[in-house]
Design a protein around this motif. Structure first.
Motif, PDB file in Angstrom:
ATOM      1  N   LEU A  94       0.820  -1.203   0.000  1.00 16.16           N
ATOM      2  CA  LEU A  94       0.000   0.000   0.000  1.00 16.16           C
ATOM      3  C   LEU A  94       0.862   1.265   0.000  1.00 16.16           C
ATOM      4  O   LEU A  94       0.550   2.243  -0.686  1.00 16.16           O
ATOM      5  N   VAL A  95       1.971   1.228   0.757  1.00 12.38           N
ATOM      6  CA  VAL A  95       2.863   2.388   0.820  1.00 12.38           C
ATOM      7  C   VAL A  95       3.467   2.674  -0.553  1.00 12.38           C
ATOM      8  O   VAL A  95       3.424   3.807  -1.056  1.00 12.38           O
ATOM      9  N   VAL A  96       4.051   1.635  -1.166  1.00 13.66           N
ATOM     10  CA  VAL A  96       4.661   1.858  -2.482  1.00 13.66           C
ATOM     11  C   VAL A  96       3.589   2.135  -3.537  1.00 13.66           C
ATOM     12  O   VAL A  96       3.828   2.882  -4.491  1.00 13.66           O
ATOM     13  N   GLY A  97       2.401   1.559  -3.367  1.00 13.99           N
ATOM     14  CA  GLY A  97       1.323   1.816  -4.314  1.00 13.99           C
ATOM     15  C   GLY A  97       0.919   3.278  -4.333  1.00 13.99           C
ATOM     16  O   GLY A  97       0.781   3.889  -5.401  1.00 13.99           O
ATOM     17  N   VAL A  98       0.719   3.842  -3.152  1.00 16.24           N
ATOM     18  CA  VAL A  98       0.350   5.264  -3.069  1.00 16.24           C
ATOM     19  C   VAL A  98       1.466   6.129  -3.635  1.00 16.24           C
ATOM     20  O   VAL A  98       1.233   7.059  -4.428  1.00 16.24           O
ATOM     21  N   LEU A  99       2.709   5.830  -3.240  1.00 16.48           N
ATOM     22  CA  LEU A  99       3.842   6.643  -3.678  1.00 16.48           C
ATOM     23  C   LEU A  99       3.960   6.677  -5.200  1.00 16.48           C
ATOM     24  O   LEU A  99       4.045   7.757  -5.805  1.00 16.48           O
ATOM     25  N   PHE A 100       3.944   5.500  -5.833  1.00 18.86           N
ATOM     26  CA  PHE A 100       4.183   5.458  -7.273  1.00 18.86           C
ATOM     27  C   PHE A 100       2.972   5.917  -8.082  1.00 18.86           C
ATOM     28  O   PHE A 100       3.135   6.445  -9.184  1.00 18.86           O
ATOM     29  N   LEU A 101       1.774   5.762  -7.553  1.00 22.75           N
ATOM     30  CA  LEU A 101       0.610   6.304  -8.240  1.00 22.75           C
ATOM     31  C   LEU A 101       0.669   7.835  -8.242  1.00 22.75           C
ATOM     32  O   LEU A 101       0.455   8.484  -9.272  1.00 22.75           O
ATOM     33  N   VAL A 102       0.995   8.425  -7.088  1.00 24.22           N
ATOM     34  CA  VAL A 102       1.081   9.889  -6.992  1.00 24.22           C
ATOM     35  C   VAL A 102       2.201  10.420  -7.878  1.00 24.22           C
ATOM     36  O   VAL A 102       2.025  11.391  -8.626  1.00 24.22           O
ATOM     37  N   LEU A 103       3.384   9.781  -7.809  1.00 24.98           N
ATOM     38  CA  LEU A 103       4.502  10.222  -8.642  1.00 24.98           C
ATOM     39  C   LEU A 103       4.152  10.145 -10.128  1.00 24.98           C
ATOM     40  O   LEU A 103       4.501  11.029 -10.912  1.00 24.98           O
ATOM     41  N   GLY A 104       3.457   9.095 -10.509  1.00 25.36           N
ATOM     42  CA  GLY A 104       3.073   8.948 -11.907  1.00 25.36           C
ATOM     43  C   GLY A 104       2.054   9.982 -12.342  1.00 25.36           C
ATOM     44  O   GLY A 104       2.067  10.446 -13.479  1.00 25.36           O
ATOM     45  N   LEU A 105       1.164  10.360 -11.424  1.00 26.61           N
ATOM     46  CA  LEU A 105       0.129  11.337 -11.764  1.00 26.61           C
ATOM     47  C   LEU A 105       0.680  12.746 -11.875  1.00 26.61           C
ATOM     48  O   LEU A 105       0.199  13.547 -12.686  1.00 26.61           O
ATOM     49  N   VAL A 106       1.690  13.079 -11.069  1.00 29.44           N
ATOM     50  CA  VAL A 106       2.222  14.451 -11.082  1.00 29.44           C
ATOM     51  C   VAL A 106       3.453  14.579 -11.975  1.00 29.44           C
ATOM     52  O   VAL A 106       4.025  15.666 -12.087  1.00 29.44           O
ATOM     53  N   GLY A 107       3.883  13.475 -12.595  1.00 30.11           N
ATOM     54  CA  GLY A 107       5.027  13.539 -13.497  1.00 30.11           C
ATOM     55  C   GLY A 107       6.356  13.687 -12.786  1.00 30.11           C
ATOM     56  O   GLY A 107       7.290  14.281 -13.336  1.00 30.11           O
ATOM     57  N   GLY A 108       6.467  13.139 -11.583  1.00 25.71           N
ATOM     58  CA  GLY A 108       7.678  13.344 -10.799  1.00 25.71           C
ATOM     59  C   GLY A 108       8.701  12.232 -10.852  1.00 25.71           C
ATOM     60  O   GLY A 108       9.702  12.270 -10.126  1.00 25.71           O
ATOM     61  N   MET A 109       8.480  11.238 -11.705  1.00 28.21           N
ATOM     62  CA  MET A 109       9.344  10.065 -11.676  1.00 28.21           C
ATOM     63  C   MET A 109      10.783  10.383 -12.102  1.00 28.21           C
ATOM     64  O   MET A 109      11.748  10.008 -11.419  1.00 28.21           O
ATOM     65  N   THR A 110      10.945  11.074 -13.202  1.00 26.34           N
ATOM     66  CA  THR A 110      12.288  11.380 -13.692  1.00 26.34           C
ATOM     67  C   THR A 110      13.030  12.273 -12.708  1.00 26.34           C
ATOM     68  O   THR A 110      14.230  12.082 -12.453  1.00 26.34           O
ATOM     69  N   TRP A 111      12.330  13.224 -12.132  1.00 26.62           N
ATOM     70  CA  TRP A 111      12.940  14.143 -11.152  1.00 26.62           C
ATOM     71  C   TRP A 111      13.518  13.370  -9.980  1.00 26.62           C
ATOM     72  O   TRP A 111      14.641  13.597  -9.554  1.00 26.62           O
ATOM     73  N   LEU A 112      12.746  12.430  -9.442  1.00 25.30           N
ATOM     74  CA  LEU A 112      13.207  11.664  -8.287  1.00 25.30           C
ATOM     75  C   LEU A 112      14.333  10.716  -8.679  1.00 25.30           C
ATOM     76  O   LEU A 112      15.309  10.542  -7.937  1.00 25.30           O
ATOM     77  N   GLY A 113      14.202  10.092  -9.847  1.00 24.41           N
ATOM     78  CA  GLY A 113      15.224   9.146 -10.276  1.00 24.41           C
ATOM     79  C   GLY A 113      16.580   9.785 -10.460  1.00 24.41           C
ATOM     80  O   GLY A 113      17.616   9.159 -10.210  1.00 24.41           O
ATOM     81  N   ASP A 114      16.605  11.051 -10.861  1.00 26.90           N
ATOM     82  CA  ASP A 114      17.873  11.740 -11.072  1.00 26.90           C
ATOM     83  C   ASP A 114      18.624  12.007  -9.773  1.00 26.90           C
ATOM     84  O   ASP A 114      19.816  12.322  -9.792  1.00 26.90           O
ATOM     85  N   ARG A 115      17.948  11.897  -8.645  1.00 22.33           N
ATOM     86  CA  ARG A 115      18.561  12.249  -7.370  1.00 22.33           C
ATOM     87  C   ARG A 115      19.040  11.054  -6.557  1.00 22.33           C
ATOM     88  O   ARG A 115      19.530  11.218  -5.449  1.00 22.33           O
ATOM     89  N   ILE A 116      18.892   9.857  -7.099  1.00 23.35           N
ATOM     90  CA  ILE A 116      19.436   8.660  -6.450  1.00 23.35           C
ATOM     91  C   ILE A 116      20.605   8.172  -7.303  1.00 23.35           C
ATOM     92  O   ILE A 116      20.408   7.708  -8.424  1.00 23.35           O
ATOM     93  N   PRO A 117      21.851   8.306  -6.804  1.00 21.31           N
ATOM     94  CA  PRO A 117      23.014   7.897  -7.613  1.00 21.31           C
ATOM     95  C   PRO A 117      22.929   6.427  -8.024  1.00 21.31           C
ATOM     96  O   PRO A 117      22.454   5.582  -7.254  1.00 21.31           O
TER      97      PRO A 117
END
Length: 377
Positions: A94-117
């Motif tokens: 449920l935790v990862v489900g909420v997180l990735f659904l929200v990130l996908g809806l707001v277009g934040g996936m690439t932004w977050l991915g760039d910040r994890i080496p």
């Protein structure tokens, strides 16, 4: 039954090539789900397979490409190693489900991915590989002969599949051999219908433990491998049909929010699985539909819980070794062996979550130091 958009992928086709590609990712699916079911008596592996099958078929029609559905490896490895309960598994989904659904809806996936080496992600993969190897020894040592035979079969298929177009069905073959051995010694299990999934609502304490122990280590792997790397590979393999990373993030979110409260295991996509399916012939969503049908058969076969007891422990140990090697071989593609090695070693000593945090600090410290050197020269 065919719709095709050309050899570049897309549409729905059911051909021998699609059927061969359908089983291309099974080697990493079955060991994790069966391993979790062995250490967690309060979960039902038939429900794991049921929801996995359903989402395979849905993804086939939705994407019309061979987009794999996989159990989340970090969550699976930690559950197998520590024997966490079903409520914590549900909470993590449920935790990862909420997180990735929200990130996908707001277009934040690439932004977050760039910040994890990348070195941190490789370290998480290496740490998981070591955890699985350590756990597998507990299954292998009491059942050494069976494990040795199973490992030999897996290695033989791996070598052959690398040199030919024969798909690697070693996981399926080893499982069938294990079941045959169990039936020969214990007899056939009683026939039972699969129980209907029941809704499970975790307690607040389960969410706290699940976020720290399971979700946090899984998040960087999902971002890097299940979403960003998978999206990139779709554009490489199917230039006109590539899948946007935020779209993958949304399907991961929906899958976990719908399935985990009803007994499904946390699921994601995977670049390695896509590469394996493509290599053995998958080009359309038809491969997903075939894979879903195969997995549904396993869901029905594993409805009697006694089926799990038929399979010798050495078989599970061998399959976990296979998954560990798969994770480990990707971890060497790192930009900093120091960061990756520190995370891997600390994972065994203090756990993956703390290792991940320390690795993030170390990676950014090294990046700051390198930047200071360049600005001072």
């Amino acid at each position: 039954m065919a719709e095709s958009t050309g050899t570049g992928g897309g549409g729905i086709r059911i051909t021998l090539e699609e059927i061969a590609g359908a089983v291309g990712d099974f080697g990493t699916i079955f060991p994790i789900l069966l391993g979790v079911a062995i250490v967690c008596p309060d979960v039902n592996v038939s429900h794991f397979f049921l929801f996995l099958a359903a989402w395979y078929i849905i993804a086939g029609f939705y994407y019309r490409l061979p987009i794999p559905i996989e159990p989340m490896k970090a969550i699976g490895a930690i559950v197998i190693a520590e024997g966490l309960c079903g409520a914590e598994i549900v909470a993590s989904g449920l935790v990862v489900g909420v997180l990735f659904l929200v990130l996908g809806l707001v277009g934040g996936m690439t932004w977050l991915g760039d910040r994890i080496p990348k070195s941190v992600i490789r370290g998480v993969q290496a740490g998981l590989a070591l955890v699985l190897l350590e756990t597998s020894l507990g299954y292998i040592l009491p059942d050494l002969l069976v494990a040795a035979v199973a490992i030999a079969i897996i290695l033989a298929f791996f070598i052959v599949s690398q040199r030919t177009r024969i798909p690697d069905i070693s996981a399926l073959l080893v499982l069938i051999i294990g079941l045959a051995m169990g039936i020969a010694t214990q007899g056939m299990p009683p026939f039972r219908l699969m129980p209907l999934p029941a809704l499970l609502i975790p307690m607040p304490t389960d969410f706290i433990a699940a976020t720290w122990d399971l979700a946090l280590p899984q998040i960087p792997l999902t971002i890097a491998n299940a979403i960003l790397a998978t999206s990139l590979l779709t554009y490489d393999l199917f230039p006109k049909k590539g899948v946007d990373p935020d779209r993958l993030s949304r399907t991961i979110g929906v899958m976990n929010l719908v399935s985990t409260p009803l007994g499904g295991f946390p699921m994601c996509h995977g670049a390695g699985g896509l590469a394996a399916m493509y290599r053995f012939g998958a080009r359309t969503g038809g491969a997903n539909i075939v894979a879903g049908i195969f997995i549904l058969i396993f869901a029905l076969a594993f409805a009697p819980p006694e089926v799990l007891t038929l399979i010798p422990l050495g078989i599970f140990g061998a399959l976990l070794v296979f998954v560990a090697i798969e994770l480990g071989k990707h971890s060497i593609k790192t930009e900093s062996y120091l960061v990756t090695a520190v995370i891997a070693i600390l994972t065994l000593i203090i756990g993956l979550t703390f290792a991940f945090i320390i690795g993030m600090v170390l990676a950014y410290a090294l990046k700051w130091r390198e930047g200071s050197r360049q600005s001072g020269s």
